[in-house]
Scaffold this motif. Structure first.
Motif, PDB file in Angstrom:
ATOM      1  N   VAL A 172       9.916 -13.296  28.359  1.00 50.52           N
ATOM      2  CA  VAL A 172       8.733 -14.337  27.995  1.00 50.52           C
ATOM      3  C   VAL A 172       8.060 -13.468  26.765  1.00 50.52           C
ATOM      4  O   VAL A 172       8.252 -14.379  25.601  1.00 50.52           O
ATOM      5  CB  VAL A 172       7.594 -14.144  29.058  1.00 50.52           C
ATOM      6  CG1 VAL A 172       6.241 -15.015  28.474  1.00 50.52           C
ATOM      7  CG2 VAL A 172       7.939 -14.722  30.387  1.00 50.52           C
ATOM      8  N   ALA A 173       7.847 -12.219  26.500  1.00 57.48           N
ATOM      9  CA  ALA A 173       7.220 -11.722  25.449  1.00 57.48           C
ATOM     10  C   ALA A 173       7.114 -10.104  25.710  1.00 57.48           C
ATOM     11  O   ALA A 173       7.342  -9.628  26.772  1.00 57.48           O
ATOM     12  CB  ALA A 173       5.840 -12.194  25.283  1.00 57.48           C
ATOM     13  N   VAL A 174       7.330  -9.520  24.586  1.00 62.53           N
ATOM     14  CA  VAL A 174       7.344  -7.967  24.541  1.00 62.53           C
ATOM     15  C   VAL A 174       6.641  -7.412  23.254  1.00 62.53           C
ATOM     16  O   VAL A 174       6.491  -8.124  22.462  1.00 62.53           O
ATOM     17  CB  VAL A 174       8.843  -7.476  24.567  1.00 62.53           C
ATOM     18  CG1 VAL A 174       9.611  -7.853  23.299  1.00 62.53           C
ATOM     19  CG2 VAL A 174       8.867  -6.118  24.789  1.00 62.53           C
ATOM     20  N   ILE A 175       6.154  -6.448  23.491  1.00 58.12           N
ATOM     21  CA  ILE A 175       5.355  -5.897  22.709  1.00 58.12           C
ATOM     22  C   ILE A 175       5.481  -4.403  22.703  1.00 58.12           C
ATOM     23  O   ILE A 175       5.550  -3.613  23.825  1.00 58.12           O
ATOM     24  CB  ILE A 175       3.590  -5.910  22.708  1.00 58.12           C
ATOM     25  CG1 ILE A 175       2.858  -5.522  21.822  1.00 58.12           C
ATOM     26  CG2 ILE A 175       3.256  -5.395  24.125  1.00 58.12           C
ATOM     27  CD1 ILE A 175       1.441  -5.815  21.797  1.00 58.12           C
ATOM     28  N   ILE A 176       5.682  -3.730  21.558  1.00 61.27           N
ATOM     29  CA  ILE A 176       5.921  -2.428  21.393  1.00 61.27           C
ATOM     30  C   ILE A 176       4.738  -1.510  20.977  1.00 61.27           C
ATOM     31  O   ILE A 176       3.787  -2.016  20.707  1.00 61.27           O
ATOM     32  CB  ILE A 176       7.006  -1.908  20.189  1.00 61.27           C
ATOM     33  CG1 ILE A 176       6.730  -2.150  18.872  1.00 61.27           C
ATOM     34  CG2 ILE A 176       8.153  -2.818  20.603  1.00 61.27           C
ATOM     35  CD1 ILE A 176       7.517  -2.103  17.895  1.00 61.27           C
ATOM     36  N   SER A 177       5.006  -0.175  21.218  1.00 62.11           N
ATOM     37  CA  SER A 177       3.719   0.568  20.943  1.00 62.11           C
ATOM     38  C   SER A 177       2.949   0.392  19.743  1.00 62.11           C
ATOM     39  O   SER A 177       1.569   0.553  19.720  1.00 62.11           O
ATOM     40  CB  SER A 177       4.007   2.162  21.138  1.00 62.11           C
ATOM     41  OG  SER A 177       4.838   2.610  20.165  1.00 62.11           O
ATOM     42  N   GLY A 178       3.782   0.026  18.598  1.00 65.35           N
ATOM     43  CA  GLY A 178       2.963  -0.143  17.296  1.00 65.35           C
ATOM     44  C   GLY A 178       2.371  -1.435  17.080  1.00 65.35           C
ATOM     45  O   GLY A 178       1.531  -1.806  16.327  1.00 65.35           O
ATOM     46  N   GLY A 179       2.493  -2.490  18.235  1.00 58.53           N
ATOM     47  CA  GLY A 179       1.963  -3.503  17.877  1.00 58.53           C
ATOM     48  C   GLY A 179       2.770  -4.667  17.682  1.00 58.53           C
ATOM     49  O   GLY A 179       2.317  -5.790  17.849  1.00 58.53           O
ATOM     50  N   SER A 180       3.992  -4.504  17.322  1.00 59.11           N
ATOM     51  CA  SER A 180       4.806  -5.441  16.906  1.00 59.11           C
ATOM     52  C   SER A 180       5.325  -6.345  18.388  1.00 59.11           C
ATOM     53  O   SER A 180       5.464  -5.846  19.328  1.00 59.11           O
ATOM     54  CB  SER A 180       6.133  -5.168  16.456  1.00 59.11           C
ATOM     55  OG  SER A 180       5.722  -4.519  15.206  1.00 59.11           O
ATOM     56  N   THR A 181       5.217  -7.938  18.103  1.00 58.51           N
ATOM     57  CA  THR A 181       5.717  -8.381  19.201  1.00 58.51           C
ATOM     58  C   THR A 181       6.790  -9.428  18.982  1.00 58.51           C
ATOM     59  O   THR A 181       7.323  -9.691  17.867  1.00 58.51           O
ATOM     60  CB  THR A 181       4.316  -9.366  19.558  1.00 58.51           C
ATOM     61  OG1 THR A 181       4.170 -10.392  18.352  1.00 58.51           O
ATOM     62  CG2 THR A 181       3.288  -8.741  19.763  1.00 58.51           C
ATOM     63  N   ASN A 182       7.405  -9.890  20.233  1.00 61.59           N
ATOM     64  CA  ASN A 182       8.338 -10.858  20.275  1.00 61.59           C
ATOM     65  C   ASN A 182       8.244 -11.872  21.163  1.00 61.59           C
ATOM     66  O   ASN A 182       7.771 -11.347  22.610  1.00 61.59           O
ATOM     67  CB  ASN A 182       9.822 -10.361  20.343  1.00 61.59           C
ATOM     68  CG  ASN A 182      11.099 -11.121  20.127  1.00 61.59           C
ATOM     69  OD1 ASN A 182      10.812 -12.047  19.040  1.00 61.59           O
ATOM     70  ND2 ASN A 182      11.987 -10.802  20.940  1.00 61.59           N
ATOM     71  N   TYR A 183       8.462 -13.298  21.049  1.00 63.57           N
ATOM     72  CA  TYR A 183       8.371 -14.226  22.098  1.00 63.57           C
ATOM     73  C   TYR A 183       9.567 -15.004  22.199  1.00 63.57           C
ATOM     74  O   TYR A 183      10.362 -15.173  21.299  1.00 63.57           O
ATOM     75  CB  TYR A 183       7.108 -15.007  21.437  1.00 63.57           C
ATOM     76  CG  TYR A 183       5.740 -14.534  21.295  1.00 63.57           C
ATOM     77  CD1 TYR A 183       5.195 -13.930  20.333  1.00 63.57           C
ATOM     78  CD2 TYR A 183       4.901 -14.403  22.635  1.00 63.57           C
ATOM     79  CE1 TYR A 183       4.072 -13.439  20.368  1.00 63.57           C
ATOM     80  CE2 TYR A 183       3.667 -13.939  22.615  1.00 63.57           C
ATOM     81  CZ  TYR A 183       3.256 -13.303  21.195  1.00 63.57           C
ATOM     82  OH  TYR A 183       2.052 -12.803  21.481  1.00 63.57           O
ATOM     83  N   ALA A 184       9.719 -15.463  23.497  1.00 62.83           N
ATOM     84  CA  ALA A 184      10.743 -16.460  23.718  1.00 62.83           C
ATOM     85  C   ALA A 184      10.311 -17.803  23.133  1.00 62.83           C
ATOM     86  O   ALA A 184       9.079 -18.039  23.060  1.00 62.83           O
ATOM     87  CB  ALA A 184      10.953 -16.772  25.185  1.00 62.83           C
TER      88      ALA A 184
END
Length: 120
Positions: free
Chosen positions: A48-60
């Protein structure tokens, strides 16, 4: 050991909103990525969605513009704000985290899942 506990699922009408939370606890030195996946009946688990420690995000693609992922690093917690929910968003939502405990390589951990049901 690391535990992930989700909360916030439930029943909502189409067009409504829900906010999921997932808190990680245990032997945590650092959490690299945190994310949400979902699995509908008869279907494979999907991102669905992912966020890395630095704050960058990725969404389906199917949630872009409707869902927002965020995290509180101090609380080791990730959130998923879900707006404009559709019937097809109905699924069990799972939290996942890539955790470095300070020993060995980072490992992936999963929560137990929380049910989201959207009525049409």
């Amino acid at each position: 050991q690391v535990q992930l506990v989700e909360s916030g699922g439930g029943l909502v009408q189409a067009g409504g909103s829900l906010r999921l939370s997932c808190a990680a606890s245990g032997s945590i030195f650092r959490i690299n990525r945190m994310g949400w996946y979902r699995q509908a009946p008869g279907k494979q688990r999907e991102l669905v969605a992912v966020i890395i420690s630095g704050g960058s995000t990725n969404y389906a693609d199917y949630v872009k513009g409707r869902f927002t992922i965020s995290r509180d690093n101090a609380k080791n917690t990730v959130y998923l704000q879900m707006n404009s929910l559709k019937f097809e968003d109905t699924a069990v939502y799972y939290c996942a985290a890539e955790v470095f405990t300070g020993w060995g390589a980072p490992k992936n951990y999963w929560g137990q899942g929380t049910q989201v049901t959207v009525s049409s």
